[in-house]
Write an enzyme that holds these catalytic residues in place. Sequence first.
Site, mmCIF file in Angstrom:
data_model
loop_
_atom_site.group_PDB
_atom_site.id
_atom_site.type_symbol
_atom_site.label_atom_id
_atom_site.label_comp_id
_atom_site.label_asym_id
_atom_site.label_seq_id
_atom_site.Cartn_x
_atom_site.Cartn_y
_atom_site.Cartn_z
ATOM 1 N N PRO A 69 8.118 59.179 -4.126
ATOM 2 C CA PRO A 69 7.094 58.706 -3.180
ATOM 3 C C PRO A 69 5.676 58.695 -3.761
ATOM 4 C CG PRO A 69 8.635 60.169 -2.063
ATOM 5 C CD PRO A 69 8.969 60.232 -3.527
ATOM 6 N N LYS A 170 -1.667 48.523 -9.245
ATOM 7 C CA LYS A 170 -0.720 48.560 -8.124
ATOM 8 C C LYS A 170 -1.436 48.916 -6.816
ATOM 9 C CE LYS A 170 3.069 48.768 -5.741
ATOM 10 N NZ LYS A 170 3.783 47.536 -5.365
ATOM 11 N N LYS A 239 -0.658 55.524 1.859
ATOM 12 C CA LYS A 239 -0.893 56.269 0.607
ATOM 13 C C LYS A 239 -1.504 55.354 -0.454
ATOM 14 C CE LYS A 239 2.449 56.079 -2.078
ATOM 15 N NZ LYS A 239 2.904 55.167 -3.148
HETATM 16 P P1 NDP Z 1 12.138 56.079 -0.456
HETATM 17 O O1 NDP Z 1 11.533 56.926 0.593
HETATM 18 O O2 NDP Z 1 13.165 55.082 -0.074
HETATM 19 O O3 NDP Z 1 12.771 57.027 -1.589
HETATM 20 C C1 NDP Z 1 12.098 58.163 -2.024
HETATM 21 C C2 NDP Z 1 12.888 58.854 -3.124
HETATM 22 O O4 NDP Z 1 12.148 59.998 -3.553
HETATM 23 C C3 NDP Z 1 14.253 59.373 -2.668
HETATM 24 O O5 NDP Z 1 15.146 59.300 -3.754
HETATM 25 C C4 NDP Z 1 13.940 60.828 -2.315
HETATM 26 O O6 NDP Z 1 15.059 61.696 -2.417
HETATM 27 C C5 NDP Z 1 12.962 61.156 -3.413
HETATM 28 N N1 NDP Z 1 12.135 62.324 -3.087
HETATM 29 C C6 NDP Z 1 11.324 62.501 -2.013
HETATM 30 N N2 NDP Z 1 10.698 63.682 -2.076
HETATM 31 C C7 NDP Z 1 11.134 64.282 -3.218
HETATM 32 C C8 NDP Z 1 10.856 65.528 -3.842
HETATM 33 N N3 NDP Z 1 9.992 66.405 -3.314
HETATM 34 N N4 NDP Z 1 11.489 65.815 -5.006
HETATM 35 C C9 NDP Z 1 12.356 64.949 -5.548
HETATM 36 N N5 NDP Z 1 12.662 63.762 -5.012
HETATM 37 C C10 NDP Z 1 12.051 63.426 -3.862
HETATM 38 O O7 NDP Z 1 10.899 55.379 -1.211
HETATM 39 P P2 NDP Z 1 10.842 53.940 -1.940
HETATM 40 O O8 NDP Z 1 11.979 53.793 -2.863
HETATM 41 O O9 NDP Z 1 10.553 52.891 -0.918
HETATM 42 O O10 NDP Z 1 9.477 54.131 -2.762
HETATM 43 C C11 NDP Z 1 9.410 54.848 -4.001
HETATM 44 C C12 NDP Z 1 8.078 54.483 -4.673
HETATM 45 O O11 NDP Z 1 8.046 53.074 -4.923
HETATM 46 C C13 NDP Z 1 6.848 54.799 -3.808
HETATM 47 O O12 NDP Z 1 5.802 55.224 -4.626
HETATM 48 C C14 NDP Z 1 6.532 53.446 -3.166
HETATM 49 O O13 NDP Z 1 5.167 53.361 -2.803
HETATM 50 C C15 NDP Z 1 6.917 52.493 -4.283
HETATM 51 N N6 NDP Z 1 7.275 51.122 -3.906
HETATM 52 C C16 NDP Z 1 8.062 50.846 -2.808
HETATM 53 C C17 NDP Z 1 8.398 49.533 -2.499
HETATM 54 C C18 NDP Z 1 9.273 49.176 -1.323
HETATM 55 O O14 NDP Z 1 9.330 47.973 -0.966
HETATM 56 N N7 NDP Z 1 9.971 50.113 -0.691
HETATM 57 C C19 NDP Z 1 7.912 48.397 -3.313
HETATM 58 C C20 NDP Z 1 7.150 48.806 -4.485
HETATM 59 C C21 NDP Z 1 6.828 50.111 -4.733
HETATM 60 P P3 NDP Z 1 16.018 62.011 -1.150
HETATM 61 O O15 NDP Z 1 17.090 60.966 -1.177
HETATM 62 O O16 NDP Z 1 16.530 63.385 -1.421
HETATM 63 O O17 NDP Z 1 15.151 61.935 0.095
#
Ligand code: NDP
Length: 294
Positions: A69, A170, A239
């Site tokens: 995140p 970004k 964020k």
């Molecule tokens: P999600 O919420 O779908 O996934 C978050 C991931 O991070 C999960 O694998 C989660 O694990 C893991 N996670 C959360 N907290 C922790 C922690 N404390 N320690 C380890 N792992 C952790 O997010 P997205 O995939 O949507 O986004 C990821 C990044 O990409 C962000 O920075 C977002 O801004 C960026 N992004 C997102 C886009 C989108 O369209 N969604 C497009 C472009 C960029 P768990 O499964 O255990 O919860």
Amino acid sequence: TRTLAFLGLGAMGRPMAGHLARRTNELGGRTLVWNRTASKAEVHAREFGSQAVLLAEVAGADVIFSCLPTSAEVDGVLAELGEHLRPGTVWVDCTSGHPQAAGRQAAELAARGVSFLDAPVSGGTAGAEAGRLTVMVGGPAEALEGVRPDLAFAGKVVRVGGSGAGFAVKAINNALLAVNLWAAGEGLAALGLGGVDLGAALEVINASSGRSNATENLIGQRVLTREFPATFALGLLAKDAGIAADVVRDARGSAPVLMAVEALYRAAAHLIGPDEDHTAALQLVERMNAVELR
Ligand code: NDP
């Protein structure tokens, strides 16, 4: 043979790591996957032919990708991996992270002989599924050239500068998304209050100079349909708007419109909910105008 590792199998990481696994398996290498909730890594291994591992086991990989995140969660896994990391490894962080964190993380990893690239992506979950993401990279050019062939999820890769530049670009891109979406919502709310058909208004805007990705895709597909499918969380866009505000302040820039969207999206995340889709921010615009965009 090449060993890649991917940390964080969320909405973006899952399909991105899927493309890495498909590519490495074709070439006789392998892709290791780790996720905080381990069951997601096991499902990934079955679906894409990756290998689910414990966090410490990714330290042996040639390239370690992360997509979490925020930079704070990346700091968390970096602290846990710490002394396990090997010199020569390249860390490619695809999180939409903070430029200041990139500078610090790059320096800490350099002390262990590990290169760090901030390499956030755009294109959304659809771009990730299709393997057509745009990657904006900050960090040493030699490190990028070393991993360029590994970026199987990318449609376009652009090096934008030194450490932190990828995260900065970004954040500004997403602040522009936030501005375009919010402003289009305000305009449509006024038209709706005036009795104008919003489908017709969007058709005109999309053939005119006020168009943006928000008007061409997001509002028609997600807002007017009332579906708001959660592919990119409102809390994550808030964020990103906050990081963009830091980028402006750190540069001593003057950017009142960009600064305003942080407050607007923070308010929307509080009132509508951080886990709702980012387009649900327009539900706050709707409340401000006592009108529904449909
Ligand atoms: P999600 O919420 O779908 O996934 C978050 C991931 O991070 C999960 O694998 C989660 O694990 C893991 N996670 C959360 N907290 C922790 C922690 N404390 N320690 C380890 N792992 C952790 O997010 P997205 O995939 O949507 O986004 C990821 C990044 O990409 C962000 O920075 C977002 O801004 C960026 N992004 C997102 C886009 C989108 O369209 N969604 C497009 C472009 C960029 P768990 O499964 O255990 O919860």
